[in-house]
Design an enzyme around this catalytic site. Structure first.
Site, PDB file in Angstrom:
ATOM      1  N   HIS A 154      21.143   5.981 -46.438  1.00  0.00           N
ATOM      2  CA  HIS A 154      20.558   5.611 -47.738  1.00  0.00           C
ATOM      3  C   HIS A 154      19.154   6.156 -47.850  1.00  0.00           C
ATOM      4  O   HIS A 154      18.544   6.569 -46.856  1.00  0.00           O
ATOM      5  CB  HIS A 154      20.512   4.085 -47.884  1.00  0.00           C
ATOM      6  N   ASP A 177      15.511   4.525 -49.396  1.00  0.00           N
ATOM      7  CA  ASP A 177      15.111   3.144 -49.685  1.00  0.00           C
ATOM      8  C   ASP A 177      15.031   2.863 -51.175  1.00  0.00           C
ATOM      9  O   ASP A 177      14.369   3.604 -51.924  1.00  0.00           O
ATOM     10  CB  ASP A 177      13.761   2.835 -49.018  1.00  0.00           C
ATOM     11  N   HIS A 234      18.116   7.970 -44.445  1.00  0.00           N
ATOM     12  CA  HIS A 234      18.017   7.516 -43.062  1.00  0.00           C
ATOM     13  C   HIS A 234      19.089   6.490 -42.741  1.00  0.00           C
ATOM     14  O   HIS A 234      19.717   5.915 -43.644  1.00  0.00           O
ATOM     15  CB  HIS A 234      16.612   6.979 -42.745  1.00  0.00           C
ATOM     16  N   ARG A 281       7.810  -3.251 -41.468  1.00  0.00           N
ATOM     17  CA  ARG A 281       7.952  -2.178 -42.445  1.00  0.00           C
ATOM     18  C   ARG A 281       7.077  -2.409 -43.677  1.00  0.00           C
ATOM     19  O   ARG A 281       6.948  -3.539 -44.152  1.00  0.00           O
ATOM     20  CB  ARG A 281       9.424  -2.139 -42.840  1.00  0.00           C
TER      21      ARG A 281
HETATM   22  C1  SIN Z   1      15.490   0.712 -42.743  1.00  0.00           C
HETATM   23  O1  SIN Z   1      16.449   1.148 -43.392  1.00  0.00           O
HETATM   24  O2  SIN Z   1      14.375   0.622 -43.228  1.00  0.00           O
HETATM   25  C2  SIN Z   1      15.683   0.304 -41.295  1.00  0.00           C
HETATM   26  C3  SIN Z   1      15.486   1.444 -40.383  1.00  0.00           C
HETATM   27  C4  SIN Z   1      15.557   1.021 -38.948  1.00  0.00           C
HETATM   28  O3  SIN Z   1      15.634  -0.170 -38.646  1.00  0.00           O
HETATM   29  O4  SIN Z   1      15.536   1.903 -38.083  1.00  0.00           O
END
Ligand code: SIN
Length: 288
Positions: free
Chosen positions: A102, A104, A260, A275
């Site tokens: 995806h 974000d 990612h 995050r």
């Molecule tokens: C995310 O999609 O922000 C999570 C990425 C991760 O936990 O590596």
């Protein structure tokens, strides 16, 4: 490109770079400008050995731009703009957060430009994050397909993961994360299938299998063959950079031009990262 304030080592053929020689807690403006430049050149940058807390992560984030929105996830940290991404050791055989390809919050009118993730606790193995370069995904298509896609838009929605009938709404979410679901996830936003990066001027594919639910002005069954082709093509192995985490490592990605996926291969061990995101702009395709 040359860098005076930072050391840059490319991680893979599809981009990614490790940046060293920086203390993020006290970096000057020229250092921040060089990190920003490296983000545009390499799409994903890792900064090892940055023992920062939530307040310092938030302060550094705000030097890249205003905070982005974090719909559907509650923070659970010591700062209102920082969210915890956690999977507990006993959450086995569960979907993890971010475990499908995806970009974000692509269902927002202004999806984040950058996402920052700081490693707090890691499993002894696994738990890597994969990134797929969407410039390469677009540039490797035939001229005919490129021209076709430049005339198309896709409908993005949060309904599959966060709608009232989603897996998360039916108790499927990780106990360790405060996920919200509801009818607001049914909202739809239309974005171009190919977007132009505002700083580099390069074109990138902008669809992903979690949030791009159909092509605009088509039904889901009508758009599925092309959309499925694109979402599979967009994560081909040669477009991928793999980030293997170390404690206190910060990774920043340009969410406009990468997808990612958090690899879910560490059942039985705890993983926690914090995050933040930076507010992006309305995605556009600039046609010459
Ligand atoms: C995310 O999609 O922000 C999570 C990425 C991760 O936990 O590596």
């Amino acid at each position: 490109m040359t860098y005076q304030k930072i050391k840059v080592r490319q991680l893979g053929g599809a981009g990614g770079a490790e940046i060293t020689g920086v203390d993020l807690a006290c970096a000057d403006d020229e250092t921040i400008a060089e990190i920003h430049r490296a983000m545009h050149e390499f799409l994903v940058v890792t900064l090892p050995d940055q023992p920062i807390d939530d307040a310092q992560l938030a302060r550094f984030t705000s030097r890249l731009g205003p905070f982005g929105l974090e719909p559907f996830v509650e923070g659970d940290t010591t700062h209102p703009n920082v969210i915890a991404v956690v999977k507990e050791a006993d959450e086995v055989r569960r979907l993890n957060f971010g475990g499908n390809w995806h970009s974000d919050w692509s269902f927002l009118e202004t999806p984040p430009s950058y996402t920052l993730l700081h490693a707090r606790e890691l499993p002894p193995f696994g738990g890597d994050t994969l990134f797929a370069n969407q410039y390469l995904a677009f540039e490797s298509l035939s001229p005919g397909m490129q021209a076709l896609l430049k005339g198309m838009q896709a409908v993005h929605s949060a309904r599959r993961p966060y709608g009232p009938n989603s897996h998360n709404a039916n108790g499927g979410h990780l106990r360790s994360m405060k996920i919200k679901t509801g009818p607001e996830a049914m909202a739809e936003f239309v974005h171009p299938v190919v977007r132009t990066h505002p700083a580099t001027g390069r074109e990138a594919l902008f669809v992903n299998r979690v949030y791009a639910i159909r092509l605009a002005e088509m039904t889901e069954p009508e758009s599925a063959p092309l959309l499925n082709y694109l979402t599979e093509h967009s994560v081909r192995p040669e477009f991928i950079v793999r980030v293997s985490w170390r404690p206190n490592m910060l990774t920043i990605w340009d969410n406009r031009v990468v997808q990612h996926l958090a690899v879910n291969d560490y059942d039985g061990y705890r993983r926690e990262l914090h995050r933040t995101s930076v507010l992006g702009e309305v995605p556009v395709l600039v046609t010459q």
